[in-house]
Write a protein that holds these residues in place. Structure first.
Motif, PDB file in Angstrom:
ATOM      1  N   ALA A 103       3.203  77.851 -37.614  1.00  0.00           N
ATOM      2  CA  ALA A 103       3.441  79.138 -36.832  1.00  0.00           C
ATOM      3  C   ALA A 103       2.852  79.116 -35.403  1.00  0.00           C
ATOM      4  O   ALA A 103       3.187  79.639 -34.556  1.00  0.00           O
ATOM      5  CB  ALA A 103       2.680  80.263 -37.482  1.00  0.00           C
ATOM      6  N   ILE A 104       1.716  78.406 -35.526  1.00  0.00           N
ATOM      7  CA  ILE A 104       1.014  78.268 -34.024  1.00  0.00           C
ATOM      8  C   ILE A 104       1.932  77.350 -32.949  1.00  0.00           C
ATOM      9  O   ILE A 104       2.061  77.698 -31.808  1.00  0.00           O
ATOM     10  CB  ILE A 104      -0.298  77.505 -33.966  1.00  0.00           C
ATOM     11  N   GLN A 105       2.620  76.258 -33.710  1.00  0.00           N
ATOM     12  CA  GLN A 105       3.553  75.799 -32.751  1.00  0.00           C
ATOM     13  C   GLN A 105       4.838  76.423 -32.255  1.00  0.00           C
ATOM     14  O   GLN A 105       5.251  76.526 -31.018  1.00  0.00           O
ATOM     15  CB  GLN A 105       4.247  74.444 -33.470  1.00  0.00           C
ATOM     16  N   ARG A 106       4.992  77.447 -33.026  1.00  0.00           N
ATOM     17  CA  ARG A 106       6.281  78.143 -32.824  1.00  0.00           C
ATOM     18  C   ARG A 106       5.985  79.537 -31.700  1.00  0.00           C
ATOM     19  O   ARG A 106       6.567  79.680 -30.806  1.00  0.00           O
ATOM     20  CB  ARG A 106       6.787  78.936 -33.878  1.00  0.00           C
ATOM     21  N   TRP A 107       4.461  79.810 -31.934  1.00  0.00           N
ATOM     22  CA  TRP A 107       3.892  80.831 -30.846  1.00  0.00           C
ATOM     23  C   TRP A 107       4.889  82.152 -30.769  1.00  0.00           C
ATOM     24  O   TRP A 107       5.230  82.627 -29.449  1.00  0.00           O
ATOM     25  CB  TRP A 107       3.605  80.205 -29.492  1.00  0.00           C
ATOM     26  N   ASP A 108       5.077  82.733 -31.833  1.00  0.00           N
ATOM     27  CA  ASP A 108       5.979  83.748 -31.758  1.00  0.00           C
ATOM     28  C   ASP A 108       5.568  84.733 -32.948  1.00  0.00           C
ATOM     29  O   ASP A 108       5.612  84.593 -33.885  1.00  0.00           O
ATOM     30  CB  ASP A 108       7.649  83.071 -32.120  1.00  0.00           C
ATOM     31  N   ALA A 109       5.561  85.908 -32.282  1.00  0.00           N
ATOM     32  CA  ALA A 109       5.171  87.189 -33.531  1.00  0.00           C
ATOM     33  C   ALA A 109       5.953  87.061 -34.693  1.00  0.00           C
ATOM     34  O   ALA A 109       5.586  87.423 -35.745  1.00  0.00           O
ATOM     35  CB  ALA A 109       5.368  88.312 -32.831  1.00  0.00           C
ATOM     36  N   SER A 110       7.355  86.716 -34.496  1.00  0.00           N
ATOM     37  CA  SER A 110       8.218  86.748 -35.849  1.00  0.00           C
ATOM     38  C   SER A 110       7.749  85.840 -37.013  1.00  0.00           C
ATOM     39  O   SER A 110       7.997  85.866 -38.064  1.00  0.00           O
ATOM     40  CB  SER A 110       9.753  86.657 -35.439  1.00  0.00           C
ATOM     41  N   SER A 111       7.022  84.736 -36.561  1.00  0.00           N
ATOM     42  CA  SER A 111       6.547  83.633 -37.309  1.00  0.00           C
ATOM     43  C   SER A 111       5.344  84.376 -38.450  1.00  0.00           C
ATOM     44  O   SER A 111       4.890  83.653 -39.079  1.00  0.00           O
ATOM     45  CB  SER A 111       5.822  82.576 -36.640  1.00  0.00           C
ATOM     46  N   ILE A 112       4.999  85.358 -37.852  1.00  0.00           N
ATOM     47  CA  ILE A 112       3.845  86.053 -38.654  1.00  0.00           C
ATOM     48  C   ILE A 112       4.348  86.127 -40.325  1.00  0.00           C
ATOM     49  O   ILE A 112       3.311  85.939 -41.320  1.00  0.00           O
ATOM     50  CB  ILE A 112       3.395  87.297 -38.179  1.00  0.00           C
ATOM     51  N   ASP A 113       5.368  86.396 -40.504  1.00  0.00           N
ATOM     52  CA  ASP A 113       5.743  86.634 -41.847  1.00  0.00           C
ATOM     53  C   ASP A 113       5.718  85.315 -42.768  1.00  0.00           C
ATOM     54  O   ASP A 113       5.844  85.350 -43.907  1.00  0.00           O
ATOM     55  CB  ASP A 113       7.169  87.079 -42.107  1.00  0.00           C
TER      56      ASP A 113
END
Ligand SMILES: CC(C)=CCC/C(C)=C/CC/C(C)=C/COP(=O)(O)OP(=O)(O)O
Length: 555
Positions: free
Chosen positions: A324-334
């Motif tokens: 998720a950190i690599q994506r750095w994108d709020a939608s990765s939170i799920d």
């Protein structure tokens, strides 16, 4: 990480002590009238000192000692242009040779140290004149305490191959130490107190704000016409800057309280104040307020991330978090498993986003891109460590270090530190850091190795991944003591890399960038020289924090 009979996750427990400062800094009401009076006093005295600097232009020894006092008292940042000009003149006119001619060891060593501080490559051969025919430093120097102390301080800016400074450091350390132990009257005198302090903390490896605070107390008004003035300015200025630091700490405490991590992440260290102290070590000056606050937030969150990897997380959870950190994108939170990770992830994204919006206004939003990449690298390195830990893998020292210099956060922090420092921190400056130049690698080695020497026992007890000490012992069949001795030698060599690159090269790299690297290295030295005083922050670090942000400067 284990699973028990009931298929529950059994997490590690680090037993960190609770926050030292709790809500101490949350509320801060400063006395506005006193502050205004203080500001007026500072402005007036700055003018007086500016004139003083002009008046002593043709008196090199006085000029040098005045600049040294301004630097050590923490007020030279008001006179950077004047000091730069004075030192350039001193360098171009080779004034140092006149001190050599006069056989004045104090002024000579002081001139050498201040010129190197300014980035001038001065040859250390000048000190050969103080050696006898056998190649040892002359025994007559032992009577010149002030000269020996200056030489001792200068020798810490040594680079590779400077045997004369290596010898000078041994000679002065041995003799100053023995004078202090054999003469009780000396140890009680003002010079004795300075020697005592320097032996414990040489100027070059000290954190500037902390050393200024100590020096203001040690500093004696002497026969120099200016000494009273500079001491008064130093006290007023310290008070003023301390007020700003208290305000920043109050704002940060509010941010931290609102995050309310205590409930959801109780396994982690609560180190907000200590992280702010770290940031002040990098830059204490009022002009860097925005950068300092951002850096403090990032270091505080990093401490939590580090504990999540070292103590709390399972392989699966950590893999998802790393991803998720690599994506750095709020939608990765799920994709994250559990509230702990979601809370942490959200906080990280928000801190960087808010800073990006601020930097956008200044045309510097590219700085955040570099900061994010540095954080991604760090989290990947944490994951490698967690994997090794999980597999019980003990790498060879070189393999360990190639990851551990990144996992020390000593690449991430200097990069983040530049965000908010203005356009001088250009894309080129960030690219230079991203290429891991020698001083960055050396600084990181210092941090990682010093940290491992003082913390490996505690971390092994809680079942952490092998540190440099264990890797060295396994690879070379060495005892723990032998491993630590060798590692300490590696630290000294790494300091020479930092010195060489930051103080003796004529480079295009902005000086404020190099000085951040040096200051962050100094912080590592101060935090880890005796113990892991960051993790165990109830004693030494607590005293240091109090000195900077709690105790009023003596009247
Ligand atoms: C490691 C090091 C040189 C840190 C200095 C830089 C710094 C301020 C990092 C952020 C906070 C942090 C993770 C401190 C180290 O914890 P730790 O002692 O638990 O670090 P470890 O888990 O990597 O050993």
């Amino acid at each position: 990480m284990e699973i028990n009979e009931d298929q529950e996750i059994v997490r590690k427990f680090a037993n960190f002590h609770p926050s030292v400062w709790k809500d101490y800094f949350l509320e801060y009401n400063c006395d506005i009238e006193a502050l205004q009076a203080c500001t007026k006093g500072v402005e007036k005295l700055k003018e007086v000192v500016r004139n003083l600097l002009k008046d002593v232009q043709n008196e090199p020894s006085t000029q040098l000692n005045l600049i040294d006092a301004l630097q050590r008292l923490g007020i030279s940042y008001h006179f950077e242009i004047e000091i730069e000009e004075a030192m350039k003149h001193m360098h171009d006119q080779e004034i140092i040779l006149s001190f050599l001619h006069d056989n004045d060891l104090h002024d000579l060593a002081l001139c050498f140290r201040l010129l190197r501080n300014q980035g001038y490559k001065i040859s250390s051969d000048i000190f050969r004149e103080f050696k006898d025919e056998k190649g040892d430093f002359k025994s007559s120097l032992i009577d010149d305490l002030k000269g020996m102390l200056s030489l001792y301080e200068a020798a810490h800016i040594r680079i590779h191959g400077e045997d004369v400074l290596e010898k000078a450091l041994n000679f002065t350390t041995t003799n100053l130490t023995s004078m202090m132990t054999s003469s009780p009257s000396l140890s009680r005198s003002p010079l004795g107190r300075q020697i005592q302090h320097s032996l414990e903390q040489p100027i070059h490896k000290g954190v500037p704000r902390l050393e200024a605070r100590r020096y203001i107390s040690l500093y004696q008004v002497n026969d120099a016409t200016w000494s009273d003035t500079v001491r008064t300015l130093a006290k007023l200025d310290f008070k003023l800057v301390q007020t700003l630091h208290r305000q920043e700490l109050s704002d940060l405490s509010r941010w931290w309280k609102d995050l309310d991590f205590g409930k959801e992440l109780p396994f982690a260290r609560d180190k907000l104040v200590e992280c702010y102290f770290w940031a002040v070590g990098a830059y204490f000056e009022p002009t860097y307020s925005i950068a300092r606050v951002f850096l403090s937030k990032v270091i505080t969150l990093t401490t939590i991330i580090d504990d999540t990897f070292d103590v709390y997380g399972t392989q699966e959870e950590l893999l998802l978090f790393t991803d998720a950190i690599q994506r750095w994108d709020a939608s990765s939170i799920d994709q994250l498993l559990g509230q702990t990770y979601k809370l942490l992830y959200r906080a990280i994204l928000r801190v960087y986003q808010e800073m990006k919006e601020m930097m956008n206004k200044e045309g510097c939003s590219y700085q955040l891109d570099y900061a994010k990449e540095a954080m991604k690298d760090l989290v990947r390195a944490y994951f490698v460590e967690a994997k090794w830990d999980h597999e019980g893998y003990v790498p060879k020292l070189e393999e360990y270090l190639s990851n551990a210099v990144v996992s020390s956060a000593c690449y991430m922090i200097p990069t983040t530190c530049l965000v908010g420092m203005g356009k001088i921190m250009s894309k080129e400056a960030f690219e230079w850091l991203r290429g891991v130049p020698k001083p960055l690698r050396a600084s990181s080695m210092i941090g990682r190795l010093m940290n491992d020497v003082v913390s490996h026992k505690f971390e092994q007890m809680r079942g952490d991944v092998a540190s440099a000490v264990e890797c060295y012992m396994k690879e070379y069949g060495a005892s723990e003591q032998e491993a630590c001795d060798e590692i300490n030698k590696m630290v000294e060599e790494a300091w020479k890399d930092v010195n060489e690159e930051c103080f003796t090269r004529n480079t295009e790299i902005p000086r404020p960038l190099l000085m951040r690297l040096v200051n962050l290295t100094r912080m590592l030295h101060v935090i880890y020289k005796h113990e892991d005083s960051f993790t165990h922050s109830k004693t030494r670090l607590k005293e240091n924090v109090a000195l900077l942000f709690v105790d009023p400067v003596d009247p």
